[in-house]
Design an enzyme around this catalytic site. Structure first.
Site, short mmCIF file in Angstrom:
data_model
loop_
_atom_site.label_atom_id
_atom_site.label_comp_id
_atom_site.label_asym_id
_atom_site.label_seq_id
_atom_site.Cartn_x
_atom_site.Cartn_y
_atom_site.Cartn_z
N GLY A 47 0.78 -1.25 0.00
CA GLY A 47 0.00 0.00 0.00
C GLY A 47 0.80 1.28 0.00
O GLY A 47 0.32 2.31 -0.48
N GLU A 102 3.46 3.96 6.13
CA GLU A 102 2.22 3.20 5.99
C GLU A 102 1.24 3.97 5.12
O GLU A 102 1.23 5.20 5.14
CB GLU A 102 1.57 3.05 7.37
CG GLU A 102 2.01 1.83 8.14
CD GLU A 102 0.82 0.94 8.47
OE1 GLU A 102 0.07 0.58 7.52
OE2 GLU A 102 0.66 0.61 9.64
N ASP A 103 0.39 3.25 4.41
CA ASP A 103 -0.63 3.93 3.62
C ASP A 103 -1.76 4.48 4.49
O ASP A 103 -2.08 5.65 4.43
CB ASP A 103 -1.20 2.99 2.52
CG ASP A 103 -1.69 1.65 3.07
OD1 ASP A 103 -1.54 1.39 4.28
OD2 ASP A 103 -2.22 0.85 2.27
N ASP A 106 -6.10 2.03 10.06
CA ASP A 106 -7.53 1.75 10.21
C ASP A 106 -7.77 1.36 11.67
O ASP A 106 -7.89 2.21 12.53
CB ASP A 106 -7.91 0.65 9.21
CG ASP A 106 -9.40 0.40 9.15
OD1 ASP A 106 -10.17 1.15 9.76
OD2 ASP A 106 -9.83 -0.57 8.49
N LYS A 134 -7.57 6.98 9.96
CA LYS A 134 -9.04 7.04 10.13
C LYS A 134 -9.42 7.49 11.53
O LYS A 134 -10.61 7.66 11.82
CB LYS A 134 -9.65 5.67 9.81
CG LYS A 134 -9.61 5.33 8.32
CD LYS A 134 -10.44 4.11 7.97
CE LYS A 134 -10.30 3.76 6.50
NZ LYS A 134 -10.96 2.49 6.15
N PHE A 155 -14.22 3.28 2.91
CA PHE A 155 -13.14 2.46 2.36
C PHE A 155 -12.54 3.22 1.18
O PHE A 155 -13.24 3.55 0.23
CB PHE A 155 -13.64 1.09 1.93
CG PHE A 155 -12.51 0.13 1.70
CD1 PHE A 155 -11.97 -0.58 2.77
CD2 PHE A 155 -11.95 -0.02 0.44
CE1 PHE A 155 -10.90 -1.44 2.58
CE2 PHE A 155 -10.87 -0.88 0.24
CZ PHE A 155 -10.35 -1.59 1.31
N ARG A 168 -4.79 0.53 -7.22
CA ARG A 168 -3.57 1.09 -6.61
C ARG A 168 -2.95 2.18 -7.49
O ARG A 168 -2.27 3.07 -7.00
CB ARG A 168 -2.51 -0.01 -6.41
CG ARG A 168 -2.86 -1.05 -5.36
CD ARG A 168 -1.62 -1.88 -5.03
NE ARG A 168 -1.93 -3.11 -4.33
CZ ARG A 168 -2.09 -3.21 -3.01
NH1 ARG A 168 -2.01 -2.14 -2.26
NH2 ARG A 168 -2.35 -4.37 -2.45
P1 IMP Z 1 -5.39 -1.93 10.28
O1 IMP Z 1 -4.48 -3.03 10.71
O2 IMP Z 1 -6.83 -2.23 10.59
O3 IMP Z 1 -4.98 -0.57 10.80
O4 IMP Z 1 -5.37 -1.89 8.71
C1 IMP Z 1 -4.29 -1.34 8.04
C2 IMP Z 1 -4.18 -1.90 6.64
O5 IMP Z 1 -5.45 -2.28 6.11
C3 IMP Z 1 -3.63 -0.83 5.72
O6 IMP Z 1 -2.23 -0.89 5.63
C4 IMP Z 1 -4.32 -1.15 4.41
O7 IMP Z 1 -3.57 -2.08 3.66
C5 IMP Z 1 -5.64 -1.79 4.81
N1 IMP Z 1 -6.72 -0.80 4.82
C6 IMP Z 1 -7.35 -0.27 5.90
N2 IMP Z 1 -8.29 0.61 5.54
C7 IMP Z 1 -8.25 0.66 4.19
C8 IMP Z 1 -8.99 1.42 3.20
O8 IMP Z 1 -9.88 2.25 3.48
N3 IMP Z 1 -8.65 1.19 1.91
C9 IMP Z 1 -7.69 0.31 1.53
N4 IMP Z 1 -6.97 -0.41 2.42
C10 IMP Z 1 -7.26 -0.23 3.74
MG MG Z 2 -4.60 -3.63 1.18
#
Ligand code: IMP
Ligand code: MG
Length: 177
Positions: A47, A102-103, A106, A134, A155, A168
């Site tokens: 990402g 990091e992208d 969440d 977020k 999302f 992407r």
């Molecule tokens: P977390 O572990 O729940 O914080 O999720 C983080 C990862 O989930 C990110 O590095 C993304 O790859 C993916 N992710 C979370 N939210 C989104 C979104 O809105 N769009 C695309 N990928 C997401």
């Molecule tokens: Mg992803």
């Protein structure tokens, strides 16, 4: 509404110019934050690849780049909660300033797991630069020092972010309708 490859995406949340301007400032912030020492910019694949490529070109000091591969999402829009490390950087982390790129943050599960792994390698310092947050983490870790944008709870896709490995390549960030 705009069509890409026959699939519909929704509203553009951050356009190209807005992203470019914020990334330029993040580069300045990172440049100013590291007056000396060895800097390793560590991108979390996949990402972060677009963001990292733009970001490092806005950092005006010597640095090195490496990548880490982890996986927490399948093809669904919900987190699996598990983080697997698929590629460990060859680069030595001990004694170096690490900026993990990091992208999007969440639930924060991916971030928490990676920070645990990286702290154990005794870097000189450890910071996270996330393009999007977020804002769901009740107590964000102290390492989350650089954030591009507060993101809506939708999302999002584009600028490196995928849904089922698509979108992407989009130069902007949009929500999925
Ligand atoms: P977390 O572990 O729940 O914080 O999720 C983080 C990862 O989930 C990110 O590095 C993304 O790859 C993916 N992710 C979370 N939210 C989104 C979104 O809105 N769009 C695309 N990928 C997401
Ligand atoms: Mg992803």
């Amino acid at each position: 509404m705009r069509r890409t490859g026959g699939t519909r995406i929704g509203r553009i949340v951050f356009d190209e110019a807005t992203i470019a301007e914020r990334v330029r400032r993040l580069g300045q912030e990172i440049t100013a934050a590291y007056p000396d020492g060895e800097l390793l910019v560590l991108g979390l694949l996949k990402g972060s690849f677009v963001f990292l490529a733009d970001l490092v070109r806005q950092i005006e000091r010597t640095l090195q780049v490496d990548f880490i591969v982890a996986s927490s999402y399948g093809t669904e829009k919900t987190s699996s909660g598990a983080v697997r490390l698929l590629y460990d950087p060859m680069a030595q982390l001990e004694g170096r300033h690490i900026v993990l790129v990091e992208d999007i943050i969440d639930t924060g599960t991916t971030l928490r797991c990676l920070l645990d792994l990286l702290r154990a390698r005794s870097p000189e310092s450890l910071a996270v630069c996330a393009l999007l947050d977020k804002g769901l983490i009740a107590e964000p870790p102290a390492e989350l020092r650089f954030v591009g944008f507060q993101a809506p709870k939708a999302f999002l896709v584009g600028y490196g972010l995928d849904h089922a490995e698509e979108y992407r390549h989009l130069p902007f960030i949009a929500d999925l309708s």
